[in-house]
Design a protein around this motif. Sequence first.
Motif, PDB file in Angstrom:
ATOM      1  N   ASN A 273       0.832  -1.202   0.000  1.00 15.37           N
ATOM      2  CA  ASN A 273       0.000   0.000   0.000  1.00 15.37           C
ATOM      3  C   ASN A 273       0.866   1.251   0.000  1.00 15.37           C
ATOM      4  O   ASN A 273       1.891   1.325   0.697  1.00 15.37           O
ATOM      5  CB  ASN A 273      -0.927   0.004   1.218  1.00 15.37           C
ATOM      6  CG  ASN A 273      -1.974  -1.087   1.139  1.00 15.37           C
ATOM      7  OD1 ASN A 273      -2.345  -1.533   0.055  1.00 15.37           O
ATOM      8  ND2 ASN A 273      -2.464  -1.525   2.283  1.00 15.37           N
ATOM      9  N   ASN A 274       0.448   2.241  -0.795  1.00 13.91           N
ATOM     10  CA  ASN A 274       1.119   3.535  -0.893  1.00 13.91           C
ATOM     11  C   ASN A 274       2.539   3.436  -1.442  1.00 13.91           C
ATOM     12  O   ASN A 274       3.332   4.371  -1.285  1.00 13.91           O
ATOM     13  CB  ASN A 274       1.150   4.251   0.475  1.00 13.91           C
ATOM     14  CG  ASN A 274      -0.231   4.503   1.028  1.00 13.91           C
ATOM     15  OD1 ASN A 274      -1.132   4.883   0.296  1.00 13.91           O
ATOM     16  ND2 ASN A 274      -0.393   4.265   2.311  1.00 13.91           N
ATOM     17  N   VAL A 275       2.885   2.330  -2.070  1.00 17.84           N
ATOM     18  CA  VAL A 275       4.237   2.124  -2.603  1.00 17.84           C
ATOM     19  C   VAL A 275       4.112   1.636  -4.036  1.00 17.84           C
ATOM     20  O   VAL A 275       3.264   0.794  -4.345  1.00 17.84           O
ATOM     21  CB  VAL A 275       5.028   1.115  -1.756  1.00 17.84           C
ATOM     22  CG1 VAL A 275       6.416   0.896  -2.343  1.00 17.84           C
ATOM     23  CG2 VAL A 275       5.140   1.588  -0.320  1.00 17.84           C
ATOM     24  N   LEU A 276       4.977   2.144  -4.919  1.00 20.78           N
ATOM     25  CA  LEU A 276       5.016   1.675  -6.289  1.00 20.78           C
ATOM     26  C   LEU A 276       5.726   0.331  -6.373  1.00 20.78           C
ATOM     27  O   LEU A 276       6.541  -0.005  -5.506  1.00 20.78           O
ATOM     28  CB  LEU A 276       5.744   2.695  -7.172  1.00 20.78           C
ATOM     29  CG  LEU A 276       5.087   4.065  -7.311  1.00 20.78           C
ATOM     30  CD1 LEU A 276       5.999   5.012  -8.072  1.00 20.78           C
ATOM     31  CD2 LEU A 276       3.739   3.957  -7.996  1.00 20.78           C
ATOM     32  N   PRO A 277       5.452  -0.471  -7.393  1.00 24.14           N
ATOM     33  CA  PRO A 277       6.157  -1.748  -7.543  1.00 24.14           C
ATOM     34  C   PRO A 277       7.658  -1.537  -7.712  1.00 24.14           C
ATOM     35  O   PRO A 277       8.125  -0.481  -8.146  1.00 24.14           O
ATOM     36  CB  PRO A 277       5.528  -2.362  -8.798  1.00 24.14           C
ATOM     37  CG  PRO A 277       4.231  -1.667  -8.969  1.00 24.14           C
ATOM     38  CD  PRO A 277       4.420  -0.294  -8.424  1.00 24.14           C
ATOM     39  N   ARG A 278       8.432  -2.563  -7.390  1.00 23.89           N
ATOM     40  CA  ARG A 278       9.885  -2.456  -7.471  1.00 23.89           C
ATOM     41  C   ARG A 278      10.347  -2.255  -8.908  1.00 23.89           C
ATOM     42  O   ARG A 278      11.338  -1.578  -9.164  1.00 23.89           O
ATOM     43  CB  ARG A 278      10.526  -3.717  -6.870  1.00 23.89           C
ATOM     44  CG  ARG A 278      12.045  -3.693  -6.823  1.00 23.89           C
ATOM     45  CD  ARG A 278      12.591  -4.937  -6.166  1.00 23.89           C
ATOM     46  NE  ARG A 278      12.047  -5.081  -4.815  1.00 23.89           N
ATOM     47  CZ  ARG A 278      12.301  -6.124  -4.031  1.00 23.89           C
ATOM     48  NH1 ARG A 278      13.045  -7.117  -4.466  1.00 23.89           N
ATOM     49  NH2 ARG A 278      11.774  -6.181  -2.819  1.00 23.89           N
ATOM     50  N   GLU A 279       9.641  -2.866  -9.867  1.00 21.82           N
ATOM     51  CA  GLU A 279      10.053  -2.763 -11.260  1.00 21.82           C
ATOM     52  C   GLU A 279       9.423  -1.571 -11.981  1.00 21.82           C
ATOM     53  O   GLU A 279       9.461  -1.501 -13.228  1.00 21.82           O
ATOM     54  CB  GLU A 279       9.681  -4.042 -12.013  1.00 21.82           C
ATOM     55  CG  GLU A 279       8.193  -4.370 -12.005  1.00 21.82           C
ATOM     56  CD  GLU A 279       7.776  -5.192 -10.792  1.00 21.82           C
ATOM     57  OE1 GLU A 279       6.703  -5.802 -10.829  1.00 21.82           O
ATOM     58  OE2 GLU A 279       8.544  -5.218  -9.818  1.00 21.82           O
ATOM     59  N   ALA A 280       8.824  -0.618 -11.271  1.00 21.08           N
ATOM     60  CA  ALA A 280       8.172   0.538 -11.901  1.00 21.08           C
ATOM     61  C   ALA A 280       9.199   1.419 -12.610  1.00 21.08           C
ATOM     62  O   ALA A 280      10.333   1.588 -12.146  1.00 21.08           O
ATOM     63  CB  ALA A 280       7.414   1.344 -10.859  1.00 21.08           C
ATOM     64  N   ARG A 281       8.804   1.975 -13.753  1.00 24.80           N
ATOM     65  CA  ARG A 281       9.661   2.830 -14.568  1.00 24.80           C
ATOM     66  C   ARG A 281       8.966   4.160 -14.827  1.00 24.80           C
ATOM     67  O   ARG A 281       7.743   4.231 -14.899  1.00 24.80           O
ATOM     68  CB  ARG A 281       9.989   2.156 -15.909  1.00 24.80           C
ATOM     69  CG  ARG A 281      10.624   0.808 -15.809  1.00 24.80           C
ATOM     70  CD  ARG A 281      10.640   0.098 -17.154  1.00 24.80           C
ATOM     71  NE  ARG A 281      11.263   0.885 -18.200  1.00 24.80           N
ATOM     72  CZ  ARG A 281      11.320   0.520 -19.478  1.00 24.80           C
ATOM     73  NH1 ARG A 281      10.767  -0.620 -19.854  1.00 24.80           N
ATOM     74  NH2 ARG A 281      11.902   1.287 -20.373  1.00 24.80           N
ATOM     75  N   PHE A 282       9.776   5.197 -14.979  1.00 23.92           N
ATOM     76  CA  PHE A 282       9.252   6.513 -15.341  1.00 23.92           C
ATOM     77  C   PHE A 282       8.848   6.493 -16.811  1.00 23.92           C
ATOM     78  O   PHE A 282       9.568   5.957 -17.667  1.00 23.92           O
ATOM     79  CB  PHE A 282      10.300   7.587 -15.080  1.00 23.92           C
ATOM     80  CG  PHE A 282       9.914   8.946 -15.574  1.00 23.92           C
ATOM     81  CD1 PHE A 282       8.961   9.696 -14.900  1.00 23.92           C
ATOM     82  CD2 PHE A 282      10.493   9.472 -16.719  1.00 23.92           C
ATOM     83  CE1 PHE A 282       8.597  10.950 -15.359  1.00 23.92           C
ATOM     84  CE2 PHE A 282      10.146  10.730 -17.179  1.00 23.92           C
ATOM     85  CZ  PHE A 282       9.191  11.460 -16.483  1.00 23.92           C
ATOM     86  N   ALA A 283       7.675   7.058 -17.132  1.00 24.60           N
ATOM     87  CA  ALA A 283       7.179   7.049 -18.510  1.00 24.60           C
ATOM     88  C   ALA A 283       6.382   8.319 -18.763  1.00 24.60           C
ATOM     89  O   ALA A 283       5.950   9.006 -17.836  1.00 24.60           O
ATOM     90  CB  ALA A 283       6.315   5.808 -18.773  1.00 24.60           C
ATOM     91  N   ALA A 284       6.198   8.614 -20.050  1.00 22.90           N
ATOM     92  CA  ALA A 284       5.418   9.766 -20.497  1.00 22.90           C
ATOM     93  C   ALA A 284       4.348   9.272 -21.458  1.00 22.90           C
ATOM     94  O   ALA A 284       4.614   8.446 -22.332  1.00 22.90           O
ATOM     95  CB  ALA A 284       6.303  10.796 -21.177  1.00 22.90           C
ATOM     96  N   ARG A 285       3.142   9.804 -21.306  1.00 25.23           N
ATOM     97  CA  ARG A 285       2.022   9.440 -22.180  1.00 25.23           C
ATOM     98  C   ARG A 285       1.676  10.640 -23.045  1.00 25.23           C
ATOM     99  O   ARG A 285       1.220  11.671 -22.550  1.00 25.23           O
ATOM    100  CB  ARG A 285       0.817   9.025 -21.328  1.00 25.23           C
ATOM    101  CG  ARG A 285      -0.482   8.781 -22.107  1.00 25.23           C
ATOM    102  CD  ARG A 285      -0.363   7.604 -23.055  1.00 25.23           C
ATOM    103  NE  ARG A 285      -1.657   7.036 -23.410  1.00 25.23           N
ATOM    104  CZ  ARG A 285      -2.352   7.327 -24.514  1.00 25.23           C
ATOM    105  NH1 ARG A 285      -1.884   8.208 -25.373  1.00 25.23           N
ATOM    106  NH2 ARG A 285      -3.500   6.732 -24.755  1.00 25.23           N
ATOM    107  N   THR A 286       1.932  10.537 -24.347  1.00 21.68           N
ATOM    108  CA  THR A 286       1.500  11.557 -25.276  1.00 21.68           C
ATOM    109  C   THR A 286       0.176  11.125 -25.892  1.00 21.68           C
ATOM    110  O   THR A 286      -0.364  10.078 -25.570  1.00 21.68           O
ATOM    111  CB  THR A 286       2.554  11.771 -26.376  1.00 21.68           C
ATOM    112  OG1 THR A 286       2.588  10.625 -27.229  1.00 21.68           O
ATOM    113  CG2 THR A 286       3.932  11.988 -25.766  1.00 21.68           C
ATOM    114  N   PHE A 287      -0.341  11.948 -26.794  1.00 20.86           N
ATOM    115  CA  PHE A 287      -1.596  11.567 -27.432  1.00 20.86           C
ATOM    116  C   PHE A 287      -1.419  10.358 -28.338  1.00 20.86           C
ATOM    117  O   PHE A 287      -2.322   9.527 -28.458  1.00 20.86           O
ATOM    118  CB  PHE A 287      -2.146  12.747 -28.239  1.00 20.86           C
ATOM    119  CG  PHE A 287      -3.517  12.511 -28.808  1.00 20.86           C
ATOM    120  CD1 PHE A 287      -4.650  12.807 -28.066  1.00 20.86           C
ATOM    121  CD2 PHE A 287      -3.684  11.985 -30.076  1.00 20.86           C
ATOM    122  CE1 PHE A 287      -5.912  12.584 -28.576  1.00 20.86           C
ATOM    123  CE2 PHE A 287      -4.938  11.762 -30.609  1.00 20.86           C
ATOM    124  CZ  PHE A 287      -6.056  12.060 -29.851  1.00 20.86           C
TER     125      PHE A 287
END
Length: 623
Positions: A273-287
């Motif tokens: 809870n309140n924690v991102l997964p260990r394998e989470a990556r930074f990403a950007a969502r464009t249109f």
Amino acid sequence: MSYNRGDAGRRRNTERITHGATSKVIYFLFFVLPRLVFWYTVKFIAAATWHLITLTVTNAGLRRQTKDTQAVASSPPIADDTEQFFAEKRRRRSSAMKEWDHEWAQLSDAGPKQSVEGTVLGPEQRPAKKEPPNEQTSSGDDYRAEHARRALQLRFHDDVVKLHAARIAQMQEKARPEKQMEVQPALDTGTGHRTVAQHLPAGRNNSAPTDPEQLLANDPRTMWAWAEYRERRPALPVSGEDARQVLSAIPSGDHVEIFGAVTVTEDYPERSNNVLPREARFAARTFQCWILPSSGPQPETIPASSTHWYSSESTSMVDRVAESHFTLPDHRHFYAYADQKSYKWFHDGVGRSILRLPDNPLAPAPPEVGTIRRGPTSESASPIRLVGDWRTAEDLALWHMSGPLGFFGSQLTGGVSDRGVDVEHPEAVAQVKMQANPVGSPLIRQLRGAQPHLTNHLFYSTSGYTRAASAEASESGVALFTLDGDATVRPNGAHAARLILDGHMRHGGDDALVAGYIKSVTERVRKAQANYGSMNTDAWLAVYEAFEDERHQLQRAENYLKGAVDAIKRHPRIGADTHKAVLSHFRNADLGAAYFCHVLGLPYPGDKPLTRAYRRSTAADFY
């Protein structure tokens, strides 16, 4: 035989009353009373059961207490029970600290040692460990034992911090094992928080900007999305290389809608809870796509058309991290994480929320004006403070027409036979009403017919307008204004708003430039809505038929047009806000409607509505 109608009516009333009373009695006996009896019986049984349970538990407790008292009385007394309890507690604490020291030595030998400041420490610089106090020194309540326990707790905290720093360095080295790394100092993002130390490969051009704040906050394509990401918790740290990869991968004419953390896995990622997964990556969502920065020179891009939305899970009282679930063509799972405010943007888009869009050649540039707020002057401030009678109401209407609206030289008609006109001007007439009830449609029609050759007809009321009056004014072109008790004049409807803009244009100066830009943007947005976005019209159905295979992309693009329409309905006012605030608001609305047309390949704002390729036949086709 005579027939008395009064007696017959009384008999019918009596029968009706008797029948109604009988029905109520029958309903009470057969429907209400059984329910009352049932529920009172249940309550009585529950109360009796609870009473019996309480008596049973109380008696059992008294019998157990009596046996314990007898056993304690028969057994020999224990000497100094309190001292034995605290001695056992100190022994367990000392044993636990010894186990921690052993585990800390094993874990810390596996990776490099780091201080809290982030500098690597050699074996000779490691802090010396102090042996924990033994049971003899820990016993008792003397000062030396208490001081030793506090020192042990402080050393425990320092060891945890150093071990955590060593773990971070170890994970970063494993992520880029093939490159020689250089440690850079932490960077201030300007929000009061400092990012983690950024590691750049040796030989990279370090003269380029490495601060993601400097790169993403100054680019119109990412400015708004980055500002939203900085306020979000939890958020992943972003390096300068990640920011450069995102900027280089944005498609032409596109922009970043939302930054977030994502995972691409074959199974559901485990997280607390309140924690991102260990394998989470930074990403950007464009249109048009997803951009995932990588350790290599190029980021990983995933077309938005290949990600199919599956489900979304909002936050809860326990878990403040919301997630959106997508599926990929290779049957992998794509999870995007954000907070409660923005997790729906991954699927629905940000067309109705975004406040900064990159420039578009389809939308003309706004005029160049100053940003100084216009203060109240003798021409703009009303000399009337309270509306107490019909004379002050007419004076307020006269000031409003000859001042803010720009009908210079307006005059009061006066006299008894004013033919429904209280204020007149060569280009406009106005009627003022101060009454208890809202103004109805007959008075609106009377004003419109007073001088029908004029273009501008104004109505001022202190009690508002009925729906019929508003509809009649909208159809006949009468501008409605409401006079409040504190001498505030409020526009009511599109015609009144148009007159206010025309008044600013009559005054000239920067106000005239801003008012002209507002009118042009409003006309373009409404024309685009009429040509492509009016729901349940042939134009709207034609757009949906043309983009039937890209229905999700069409819905995301449609939000930009809806956001532009909402913006021209609720906007800052000239005189009440700065020129910059007004121009920026309408500039963003213009860019939103233009981006809708750009994505769909339609002309902005369009010359005529689209026509459907197929329509139902009507009787007009056969005559």
